[in-house]
Motif scaffolding. Structure first.
Motif, PDB file in Angstrom:
ATOM      1  N   UNK A 428       0.816  -1.218   0.000  1.00 13.37           N
ATOM      2  CA  UNK A 428       0.000   0.000   0.000  1.00 13.37           C
ATOM      3  C   UNK A 428       0.848   1.266   0.000  1.00 13.37           C
ATOM      4  N   UNK A 429       1.915   1.283   0.802  1.00 15.09           N
ATOM      5  CA  UNK A 429       2.748   2.494   0.861  1.00 15.09           C
ATOM      6  C   UNK A 429       3.525   2.701  -0.443  1.00 15.09           C
ATOM      7  N   UNK A 430       3.987   1.594  -1.053  1.00 17.64           N
ATOM      8  CA  UNK A 430       4.679   1.712  -2.350  1.00 17.64           C
ATOM      9  C   UNK A 430       3.720   2.236  -3.421  1.00 17.64           C
ATOM     10  N   UNK A 431       2.499   1.707  -3.413  1.00 12.43           N
ATOM     11  CA  UNK A 431       1.483   2.167  -4.371  1.00 12.43           C
ATOM     12  C   UNK A 431       1.180   3.645  -4.175  1.00 12.43           C
ATOM     13  N   UNK A 432       1.016   4.056  -2.921  1.00 13.18           N
ATOM     14  CA  UNK A 432       0.718   5.466  -2.614  1.00 13.18           C
ATOM     15  C   UNK A 432       1.867   6.374  -3.040  1.00 13.18           C
ATOM     16  N   UNK A 433       3.096   5.899  -2.864  1.00 14.81           N
ATOM     17  CA  UNK A 433       4.273   6.702  -3.241  1.00 14.81           C
ATOM     18  C   UNK A 433       4.283   6.985  -4.739  1.00 14.81           C
ATOM     19  N   UNK A 434       4.082   5.949  -5.543  1.00 19.08           N
ATOM     20  CA  UNK A 434       4.106   6.130  -7.003  1.00 19.08           C
ATOM     21  C   UNK A 434       2.853   6.837  -7.527  1.00 19.08           C
ATOM     22  N   UNK A 435       1.739   6.666  -6.821  1.00 15.57           N
ATOM     23  CA  UNK A 435       0.500   7.365  -7.201  1.00 15.57           C
ATOM     24  C   UNK A 435       0.656   8.879  -7.163  1.00 15.57           C
ATOM     25  N   UNK A 436       1.471   9.360  -6.240  1.00 16.00           N
ATOM     26  CA  UNK A 436       1.551  10.800  -5.981  1.00 16.00           C
ATOM     27  C   UNK A 436       2.823  11.455  -6.534  1.00 16.00           C
ATOM     28  N   UNK A 437       3.601  10.732  -7.301  1.00 12.99           N
ATOM     29  CA  UNK A 437       4.857  11.285  -7.825  1.00 12.99           C
ATOM     30  C   UNK A 437       4.632  12.540  -8.665  1.00 12.99           C
ATOM     31  N   UNK A 438       3.515  12.582  -9.387  1.00 14.45           N
ATOM     32  CA  UNK A 438       3.257  13.733 -10.254  1.00 14.45           C
ATOM     33  C   UNK A 438       2.582  14.896  -9.565  1.00 14.45           C
ATOM     34  N   UNK A 439       2.306  14.778  -8.276  1.00 19.24           N
ATOM     35  CA  UNK A 439       1.608  15.843  -7.541  1.00 19.24           C
ATOM     36  C   UNK A 439       2.631  16.766  -6.889  1.00 19.24           C
ATOM     37  N   UNK A 440       2.625  18.028  -7.272  1.00 14.92           N
ATOM     38  CA  UNK A 440       3.608  18.987  -6.746  1.00 14.92           C
ATOM     39  C   UNK A 440       3.157  19.645  -5.441  1.00 14.92           C
ATOM     40  N   UNK A 441       1.851  19.682  -5.227  1.00 15.71           N
ATOM     41  CA  UNK A 441       1.326  20.300  -3.999  1.00 15.71           C
ATOM     42  C   UNK A 441       1.578  19.352  -2.817  1.00 15.71           C
ATOM     43  N   UNK A 442       2.422  19.771  -1.888  1.00 14.92           N
ATOM     44  CA  UNK A 442       2.821  18.904  -0.781  1.00 14.92           C
ATOM     45  C   UNK A 442       1.648  18.536   0.127  1.00 14.92           C
ATOM     46  N   UNK A 443       0.757  19.472   0.363  1.00 16.29           N
ATOM     47  CA  UNK A 443      -0.392  19.212   1.231  1.00 16.29           C
ATOM     48  C   UNK A 443      -1.312  18.155   0.619  1.00 16.29           C
ATOM     49  N   UNK A 444      -1.561  18.283  -0.657  1.00 17.68           N
ATOM     50  CA  UNK A 444      -2.416  17.324  -1.350  1.00 17.68           C
ATOM     51  C   UNK A 444      -1.769  15.944  -1.383  1.00 17.68           C
ATOM     52  N   UNK A 446       0.404  14.713   0.722  1.00 20.33           N
ATOM     53  CA  UNK A 446       0.376  14.153   2.080  1.00 20.33           C
ATOM     54  C   UNK A 446      -0.991  13.565   2.400  1.00 20.33           C
ATOM     55  N   UNK A 447      -2.045  14.299   2.109  1.00 22.36           N
ATOM     56  CA  UNK A 447      -3.409  13.851   2.414  1.00 22.36           C
ATOM     57  C   UNK A 447      -3.752  12.575   1.642  1.00 22.36           C
ATOM     58  N   UNK A 448      -3.420  12.544   0.349  1.00 16.64           N
ATOM     59  CA  UNK A 448      -3.733  11.371  -0.476  1.00 16.64           C
ATOM     60  C   UNK A 448      -3.009  10.131   0.054  1.00 16.64           C
ATOM     61  N   UNK A 449      -1.735  10.277   0.377  1.00 16.64           N
ATOM     62  CA  UNK A 449      -0.957   9.144   0.878  1.00 16.64           C
ATOM     63  C   UNK A 449      -1.538   8.597   2.183  1.00 16.64           C
ATOM     64  N   UNK A 450      -1.811   9.486   3.117  1.00 16.37           N
ATOM     65  CA  UNK A 450      -2.312   9.059   4.434  1.00 16.37           C
ATOM     66  C   UNK A 450      -3.700   8.424   4.319  1.00 16.37           C
ATOM     67  N   UNK A 451      -4.615   9.087   3.614  1.00 16.25           N
ATOM     68  CA  UNK A 451      -5.985   8.578   3.491  1.00 16.25           C
ATOM     69  C   UNK A 451      -6.006   7.247   2.737  1.00 16.25           C
ATOM     70  N   UNK A 452      -5.253   7.168   1.659  1.00 16.33           N
ATOM     71  CA  UNK A 452      -5.234   5.944   0.860  1.00 16.33           C
ATOM     72  C   UNK A 452      -4.723   4.754   1.678  1.00 16.33           C
ATOM     73  N   UNK A 453      -3.563   4.902   2.301  1.00 12.40           N
ATOM     74  CA  UNK A 453      -2.960   3.785   3.050  1.00 12.40           C
ATOM     75  C   UNK A 453      -3.832   3.390   4.239  1.00 12.40           C
ATOM     76  N   UNK A 454      -4.269   4.378   5.030  1.00 10.56           N
ATOM     77  CA  UNK A 454      -5.047   4.083   6.237  1.00 10.56           C
ATOM     78  C   UNK A 454      -6.384   3.426   5.910  1.00 10.56           C
ATOM     79  N   UNK A 455      -7.108   3.955   4.935  1.00  9.28           N
ATOM     80  CA  UNK A 455      -8.451   3.438   4.622  1.00  9.28           C
ATOM     81  C   UNK A 455      -8.392   2.053   3.972  1.00  9.28           C
ATOM     82  N   UNK A 456      -7.493   1.860   3.020  1.00 12.15           N
ATOM     83  CA  UNK A 456      -7.399   0.558   2.347  1.00 12.15           C
ATOM     84  C   UNK A 456      -6.868  -0.512   3.305  1.00 12.15           C
TER      85      UNK A 456
END
Length: 482
Positions: A428-444, A446-456
């Motif tokens: 899950x953490x590896x997937x979240x890391x690569x999912x967000x590589x193209x996102x430059x907004x740090x806040x966004x 961070x939120x996507x990584x935390x919500x994705x890993x915790x909920x799944x």
């Protein structure tokens, strides 16, 4: 209530209060740390980091392993606590005098004259803490986890307020030294308040002799652990810059806060509970494996998650002046996921009274770390951290080998207990890391990584009807209702 139910209830209660305490401590520590770090420089943290190994070893020497020795002792009297109290004070007095005189030598090693007065102030912390060893042993032995939680939180808030005030008024690294002294002083005072114990001037050191066989091994072991934990700061302070020490100290601080949340929850109950069932290896095995599954269930998603958000976390909270520490933190947190597992394995060995195994195993690991660090430091900090993490992760199998000599824990059984949580968290953490590589907004990001890993993670465990997950939810609901 049966003995087994009583032990189970004490364990659950201890884990609850340990978890609550650790969670609140880390949250408060996070807030205080962010505020103070924004006001101080990398060099300020480097100054304190250079002294960490001396304070750690001195604290271990004045405690001398007697808290663990008292915890596994079949019967304990006031005579035992009194002997430990006076021994700790005498030992710490001698040590402080030695370190006070050694301050110029420490400053010369690092080529930093400012360390002379700073070290003499900072070393007062372990001297003050010696007055609280005996009452702390009373609370630890009797599983007074709730009281320990209150003590830690009060000390953290008090010292945090002091550090913020001092940092805001330009005290720089002096504020960090005073913060640690305030923390220790508050802990000592509250230990005395809750232990309700008074020392006697009738001093008899015969209990020290009785416990010394066990405690001396714990003492030597803990010294090597301190060397191992602070080796980087010593080498970086000598061969790199104060800023490099500060970067590593900052990265390691957040890593420690992460895995300390789990170890703090487990440590408050593991050794006393495992010692309670030491005479029944099969029952101890069942208790241990349940603790192991719980540890893996919490540790892997938390620490792998912290690793993938290290850049966002560091830049958002303490600004990009600490960006170098974010890279180190990412590597350290992967190793940090295994720290609570290794800690639990070593606690089992101690609970069986096998302090010699614990000692020699830790010494071997520390020597291997020292040799590796001394060979690899010319190749850069990141190479040192890679090797450091790899050795500590692989050492889990060494701990398991020695545990298997005490209880019938097979390699297959250990992997069966931890592998599902490891694989799920890593995926899950590896997937979240690569999912967000193209996102430059740090806040966004961070939120996507935390919500994705915790909920799944929670959804998959719920669908799989994970016993540990369901029991944890059930326990939290009961506490909420009560």
């Amino acid at each position: 209530m049966s003995e087994e139910q009583s032990l189970k209830q004490k364990t659950a209660k201890g884990l609850f209060w340990g978890g609550l305490s650790s969670s609140i401590q880390q949250l408060l520590g996070l807030i205080i740390g962010i505020i103070v770090t924004r006001m101080l420089s990398r060099a300020d943290y480097g100054m304190i980091g250079m002294l960490a190994i001396f304070s750690s070893i001195a604290s271990i020497l004045q405690e001398s392993g007697f808290i663990a020795a008292l915890a596994i002792r079949t019967k304990v009297s006031d005579k035992d606590y009194n002997a430990v109290f006076w021994f700790s004070i005498l030992c710490s007095t001698a040590l402080y005098g030695l370190l006070y005189l050694s301050a110029p030598l420490i400053a010369r090693y690092y080529s930093t004259p400012e360390l002379i007065p700073l070290s003499r102030l900072a070393f007062l912390g372990f001297f003050i803490s010696s007055f609280g060893i005996a009452p702390r042993a009373i609370l630890f032995r009797n599983l007074r986890v709730k009281e320990n939680a209150i003590i830690s939180l009060t000390a953290l808030v008090s010292s945090g307020i002091v550090s913020i005030i001092l940092a805001a008024n330009g005290f720089a690294y002096w504020g960090l030294a005073i913060q640690s002294i305030v923390y220790v002083a508050v802990v000592v005072l509250l230990n005395w308040y809750y232990a309700k114990w008074k020392p006697s001037f009738h001093i008899d050191f015969s209990p020290i002799k009785e416990m010394f066989g066990f405690s001396s091994k714990m003492l030597i072991t803990n010294i090597f652990i301190a060397i191992n934990n602070n080796l980087f700061s010593v080498l970086l302070g000598k061969y790199y810059s104060k800023q490099s020490v500060g970067d590593f100290s900052q990265a390691n601080k957040w890593n420690n806060m992460g895995h300390s949340l789990i170890t703090g929850m487990i440590n408050g109950v593991a050794q006393p509970v495992l010692a309670n069932v030491a005479n029944d290896p099969q029952r101890q095995l069942a208790v241990f494996r349940k603790m192991l599954r719980f540890t893996a269930f919490i540790s892997f998603p938390a620490m792998f998650g912290l690793s993938i958000v290290s850049k966002e976390f560091i830049v958002i909270t303490i600004t990009d002046k600490w960006i170098e520490s974010a890279k180190m933190m990412q590597l350290l947190c992967i190793w940090g996921a295994f720290v609570p597992v290794n800690n639990l394995l070593s606690n089992l060995i101690v609970s069986r009274g096998r302090s010699s195994i614990f000692m020699f195993n830790t010494i071997t690991l520390s020597l291997l770390q020292i040799i590796t660090a001394c060979i690899s430091y010319p190749y850069g900090i990141n190479i040192m951290i890679y090797l450091f993490a790899a050795i500590n992760i692989l050492w889990m199998f060494v701990w398991r080998f020695f545990v298997s000599k005490e209880i019938p824990l097979t390699l297959f059984a250990m992997l069966k207990d931890i592998a599902p949580y490891f694989l799920l968290s890593a995926t899950l953490t590896t997937t979240a890391y690569y999912m967000t590589l193209g996102i430059s907004n740090l806040y966004l990001s961070l939120i996507i990584k935390v919500v994705f890993v915790a909920s799944i993670y929670a959804l998959i465990l719920w669908k799989m009807q994970s016993v540990i997950f369901l029991e944890s939810i059930q326990f939290i609901r009961k506490k909420h209702k009560s």
